[in-house]
Scaffold this motif. Structure first.
Motif, PDB file in Angstrom:
ATOM      1  N   ASP A   1       1.434  -1.449  -0.158  1.00  0.00           N
ATOM      2  CA  ASP A   1       0.210   0.258  -0.206  1.00  0.00           C
ATOM      3  C   ASP A   1       0.599   1.159   0.306  1.00  0.00           C
ATOM      4  O   ASP A   1       0.440   1.917   1.146  1.00  0.00           O
ATOM      5  CB  ASP A   1      -1.060   0.032   1.067  1.00  0.00           C
ATOM      6  CG  ASP A   1      -1.930  -1.290   1.194  1.00  0.00           C
ATOM      7  OD1 ASP A   1      -2.257  -1.877   0.050  1.00  0.00           O
ATOM      8  OD2 ASP A   1      -1.570  -1.794   2.309  1.00  0.00           O
TER       9      ASP A   1
ATOM     10  N   ALA B   1      -2.096 -14.055  10.243  1.00  0.00           N
ATOM     11  CA  ALA B   1      -1.080 -13.250   9.443  1.00  0.00           C
ATOM     12  C   ALA B   1      -1.916 -12.181   9.090  1.00  0.00           C
ATOM     13  O   ALA B   1      -2.145 -11.019   8.762  1.00  0.00           O
ATOM     14  CB  ALA B   1      -0.351 -13.146   8.036  1.00  0.00           C
ATOM     15  N   GLY B   2      -3.339 -12.515   9.801  1.00  0.00           N
ATOM     16  CA  GLY B   2      -4.594 -11.571   9.660  1.00  0.00           C
ATOM     17  C   GLY B   2      -4.405 -11.481   7.742  1.00  0.00           C
ATOM     18  O   GLY B   2      -4.512 -10.161   6.554  1.00  0.00           O
TER      19      GLY B   2
ATOM     20  N   GLN C   1       2.079  -6.194  -2.854  1.00  0.00           N
ATOM     21  CA  GLN C   1       2.691  -6.317  -1.633  1.00  0.00           C
ATOM     22  C   GLN C   1       4.408  -5.146  -1.540  1.00  0.00           C
ATOM     23  O   GLN C   1       4.019  -4.209  -1.912  1.00  0.00           O
ATOM     24  CB  GLN C   1       2.523  -7.181  -1.012  1.00  0.00           C
ATOM     25  CG  GLN C   1       1.173  -8.186  -0.926  1.00  0.00           C
ATOM     26  CD  GLN C   1       0.996  -8.993  -2.160  1.00  0.00           C
ATOM     27  OE1 GLN C   1       0.994  -9.497  -2.723  1.00  0.00           O
ATOM     28  NE2 GLN C   1      -0.213  -8.723  -2.304  1.00  0.00           N
TER      29      GLN C   1
ATOM     30  N   VAL D   1       3.358 -12.909   7.030  1.00  0.00           N
ATOM     31  CA  VAL D   1       3.926 -12.294   5.377  1.00  0.00           C
ATOM     32  C   VAL D   1       3.014 -12.718   4.432  1.00  0.00           C
ATOM     33  O   VAL D   1       2.198 -13.895   4.962  1.00  0.00           O
ATOM     34  CB  VAL D   1       5.323 -12.443   4.858  1.00  0.00           C
ATOM     35  CG1 VAL D   1       6.159 -12.171   6.017  1.00  0.00           C
ATOM     36  CG2 VAL D   1       4.973 -14.052   5.596  1.00  0.00           C
ATOM     37  N   THR D   2       3.443 -12.468   3.585  1.00  0.00           N
ATOM     38  CA  THR D   2       2.925 -12.928   2.082  1.00  0.00           C
ATOM     39  C   THR D   2       3.580 -14.106   1.845  1.00  0.00           C
ATOM     40  O   THR D   2       4.578 -14.226   2.416  1.00  0.00           O
ATOM     41  CB  THR D   2       2.096 -11.906   0.776  1.00  0.00           C
ATOM     42  OG1 THR D   2       1.056 -11.859  -0.169  1.00  0.00           O
ATOM     43  CG2 THR D   2       3.481 -11.457   0.429  1.00  0.00           C
TER      44      THR D   2
ATOM     45  N   THR E   1      -5.737 -11.609   3.854  1.00  0.00           N
ATOM     46  CA  THR E   1      -6.862 -11.637   2.841  1.00  0.00           C
ATOM     47  C   THR E   1      -8.209 -12.397   2.919  1.00  0.00           C
ATOM     48  O   THR E   1      -9.124 -12.312   2.019  1.00  0.00           O
ATOM     49  CB  THR E   1      -6.616 -10.931   1.615  1.00  0.00           C
ATOM     50  OG1 THR E   1      -6.033 -11.799   0.370  1.00  0.00           O
ATOM     51  CG2 THR E   1      -5.682  -9.305   2.125  1.00  0.00           C
TER      52      THR E   1
ATOM     53  N   ASN F   1      -4.791 -10.274  -3.387  1.00  0.00           N
ATOM     54  CA  ASN F   1      -4.844 -10.099  -2.393  1.00  0.00           C
ATOM     55  C   ASN F   1      -4.600  -8.113  -2.531  1.00  0.00           C
ATOM     56  O   ASN F   1      -4.543  -7.645  -1.530  1.00  0.00           O
ATOM     57  CB  ASN F   1      -3.582 -10.488  -1.606  1.00  0.00           C
ATOM     58  CG  ASN F   1      -2.605 -11.196  -2.355  1.00  0.00           C
ATOM     59  OD1 ASN F   1      -2.625 -10.419  -3.486  1.00  0.00           O
ATOM     60  ND2 ASN F   1      -1.142 -11.430  -1.921  1.00  0.00           N
TER      61      ASN F   1
ATOM     62  N   VAL G   1      -1.658  -3.276   6.647  1.00  0.00           N
ATOM     63  CA  VAL G   1      -3.017  -4.060   7.392  1.00  0.00           C
ATOM     64  C   VAL G   1      -2.349  -5.711   7.827  1.00  0.00           C
ATOM     65  O   VAL G   1      -2.031  -6.459   7.081  1.00  0.00           O
ATOM     66  CB  VAL G   1      -3.887  -4.479   6.158  1.00  0.00           C
ATOM     67  CG1 VAL G   1      -4.998  -5.225   6.163  1.00  0.00           C
ATOM     68  CG2 VAL G   1      -3.689  -3.024   5.154  1.00  0.00           C
TER      69      VAL G   1
HETATM   70  P1  IMP Z   1      -2.586 -12.805   2.401  1.00  0.00           P
HETATM   71  O1  IMP Z   1      -1.244 -12.187   1.076  1.00  0.00           O
HETATM   72  O2  IMP Z   1      -3.933 -12.481   1.921  1.00  0.00           O
HETATM   73  O3  IMP Z   1      -2.085 -14.562   2.541  1.00  0.00           O
HETATM   74  O4  IMP Z   1      -1.835 -11.966   3.580  1.00  0.00           O
HETATM   75  C1  IMP Z   1      -0.505 -12.254   4.285  1.00  0.00           C
HETATM   76  C2  IMP Z   1       0.023 -10.962   5.054  1.00  0.00           C
HETATM   77  O5  IMP Z   1      -0.213 -10.013   3.839  1.00  0.00           O
HETATM   78  C3  IMP Z   1      -1.683 -10.461   5.551  1.00  0.00           C
HETATM   79  O6  IMP Z   1      -1.090  -9.977   6.731  1.00  0.00           O
HETATM   80  C4  IMP Z   1      -1.981  -9.035   4.970  1.00  0.00           C
HETATM   81  O7  IMP Z   1      -2.142  -7.988   4.873  1.00  0.00           O
HETATM   82  C5  IMP Z   1      -0.562  -8.642   3.945  1.00  0.00           C
HETATM   83  N1  IMP Z   1      -1.087  -8.316   2.629  1.00  0.00           N
HETATM   84  C6  IMP Z   1      -1.559  -8.873   1.567  1.00  0.00           C
HETATM   85  N2  IMP Z   1      -1.327  -8.475   0.125  1.00  0.00           N
HETATM   86  C7  IMP Z   1      -1.425  -6.960   0.906  1.00  0.00           C
HETATM   87  C8  IMP Z   1      -1.236  -5.886  -0.156  1.00  0.00           C
HETATM   88  O8  IMP Z   1      -2.060  -5.193  -1.082  1.00  0.00           O
HETATM   89  N3  IMP Z   1      -1.290  -4.472   0.852  1.00  0.00           N
HETATM   90  C9  IMP Z   1      -1.069  -4.921   2.415  1.00  0.00           C
HETATM   91  N4  IMP Z   1      -0.752  -5.641   2.878  1.00  0.00           N
HETATM   92  C10 IMP Z   1      -1.190  -6.654   2.154  1.00  0.00           C
END
Ligand code: IMP
Length: 454
Positions: free
Chosen positions: A12, A122-123, A225, A239-240, A125, A37, A276
């Motif tokens: 972001d 990880a919180g 990301q 992390v992602t 998406t 995501n 986030v």
């Molecule tokens: P995932 O990518 O959905 O598995 O999420 C893993 C982590 O990466 C979480 O903490 C999400 O909030 C963060 N994340 C994933 N995509 C973004 C993005 O586009 N912007 C910011 N944080 C992200």
């Protein structure tokens, strides 16, 4: 030549805007990792488009490629393409045959596992990103190319779906439905394959991009990301599951490291920090329930920090594009940026959102950390150690709100003096020149210092 755009913080940072301002000279924009995501908003001819998968350049008539390092949810892909078509656009999107497919059971498992992980969550998406990359590494994934060959698709599904079903039902004790039904999955994904083939959308990504470069095209490699949520270089496990860093640009596009290295690598920096998700954040102001560790709400939080955080969050529109979640905010973290500059080898910086900080009397920066009694200038390798870091803050005089569009038109010297001092501190510390400064959300609100394609 290639220009690689990399987020230097936690995602972001405003990468979409930078892709946009340099986009005129670009012929092909390729994403090299991640999936739906990533959220970006593109404004084109007065219309707002919210996209999470289709590269933003595709809205502006460029060829958009989803590279082999991406994970692709065909449902999202076609929804976005259809929406753009309904609005009168004709996006040209290509998908790498080597990219992996996000299937409904990946999304289901992402949700189930996040709930189960509790403090380690990880919180995410909940788009199925992690489970899809897991299957890729476990050599049980389904690739875009497999959707074009029904026999192969059927074979893959018959092998993997019973395992996923057992995981959901027997390990996690959840009921499963059509997301785990081989016949239904086969029919739906075979049809996606037919559509991809009929519309001539699939490519051998590296070969395709190299041939465009050999033909004289300008290629932009667009990271999603950011560095600190990179699976190798980020704050593991928060992390992602992919590599947003510049190394990911070569692996995830199929272009050689020498090709990517001969181009430019631009680090996108937000003038403060937003996040986030969960995990530590040494320069955090206030906190957000459900994301900040041990958050004890208004009762325990420092009232001034909380107020400042709310101000920055609202001024900067710091709410997730994909999920709408409020983002955590903090001061700029220089150890995080030094780590990013080294890991990515930035050749230039684009620093965004300095307008959001305008009006504050003073602006602070986490210059270094104190970790177990010692000063450190870069991020420690473990997240546990990072959680013990205390930021040593430096204070800059604030700058007022000005007519930012006029500043963008006039150029760098029109930026308020105190803001320039802030920008130059960042550039000096990272030993990297400033290529662009974002002074507002609009396309015209960017000061361009250097155009990498010129
Ligand atoms: P995932 O990518 O959905 O598995 O999420 C893993 C982590 O990466 C979480 O903490 C999400 O909030 C963060 N994340 C994933 N995509 C973004 C993005 O586009 N912007 C910011 N944080 C992200």
């Amino acid at each position: 030549m290639t220009v690689t755009i990399v987020g230097s913080q936690l995602g972001d940072e405003g990468k979409g805007g930078v892709v946009d301002i340099y986009g005129d000279a670009v012929d092909v924009v390729a994403r090299y990792q991640g999936g739906d995501n990533a959220g970006h908003t593109v404004v084109h001819d007065g219309t707002k488009y919210k996209l999470s998968l289709v590269p933003s350049g595709a809205v502006r008539g460029k060829i958009g490629v989803l590279g082999n390092g991406c994970v692709v949810n065909p449902e999202t892909l076609f929804d976005e393409i259809d929406t753009l078509r309904e609005r009168g656009l004709d996006p040209d999107v290509r998908v790498a045959e080597r990219a992996h497919v996000i299937l409904p059971y990946h999304r289901a498992l992402d949700g189930i596992e996040e709930d189960e992980k509790d403090d380690l969550a990880a919180g995410t998406t909940k788009r199925g990103i992690g489970p899809t990359y897991e299957d890729k590494a476990g050599r049980r994934g389904v690739r875009i190319g497999d959707l074009l060959e029904p026999d192969v698709l059927r074979e893959r599904l018959e092998y993997v779906v019973p395992q996923k079903k057992a995981l959901a039902e027997e390990v996690f004790g959840k009921e499963t439905g059509k997301a785990f039904d081989i016949d239904q999955l086969f029919e739906t994904y075979r049809e996606y394959g037919e559509r991809l083939a009929n519309e001539g959308m699939t490519v051998d990504c590296g070969t395709y991009l190299q041939s465009r470069i050999d033909g004289g095209d300008n290629v932009m490699l667009e990271g999603a990301q950011g560095t600190s949520i990179d699976i190798d270089h980020g704050i593991y496990p928060y992390v992602t599951s992919s590599n947003p860093t510049a190394g990911g640009a070569t692996v995830g596009s199929g272009l050689g490291p020498t090709v990517v290295g001969q181009g430019e690598v631009i680090g996108i920096v937000k003038a403060y920090l937003s996040r986030v998700g969960t995990g530590p954040l040494p320069t955090e102001l206030g906190g957000v329930e459900g994301q900040t560790p041990n958050y004890d709400g208004a009762a325990g939080a420092d009232g001034d920090a909380e107020e400042l955080a709310t101000y920055i969050r609202d001024e900067g529109g710091e709410y997730g594009t994909v999920t709408g979640r409020p983002r955590r905010v903090g001061w700029l973290d220089m150890p995080m940026l030094r780590h990013a500059a080294r890991a990515n080898g930035f050749t230039g910086l684009a620093i965004n959102h300095i307008d959001v900080l305008a009006g504050l009397e003073e602006v602070k920066v986490g210059h270094s950390y104190v970790l177990d009694g010692e000063e450190t200038l870069t991020m420690p390798p473990t997240t546990e150690a990072w959680g013990r870091c205390e930021a040593t803050l430096e204070t800059f005089d604030g700058w007022s709100n000005v007519d930012w569009e006029a500043v963008a038109a006039e150029g760098y010297d029109a930026i308020p003096e105190n803001a320039r001092a802030y920008l130059e501190y960042i550039a000096d510390e990272l030993e990297t020149p400033i290529y662009a400064v974002g002074v507002g959300p609009g396309r015209e609100e960017t000061v361009i210092v250097e155009d990498p394609y010129e």
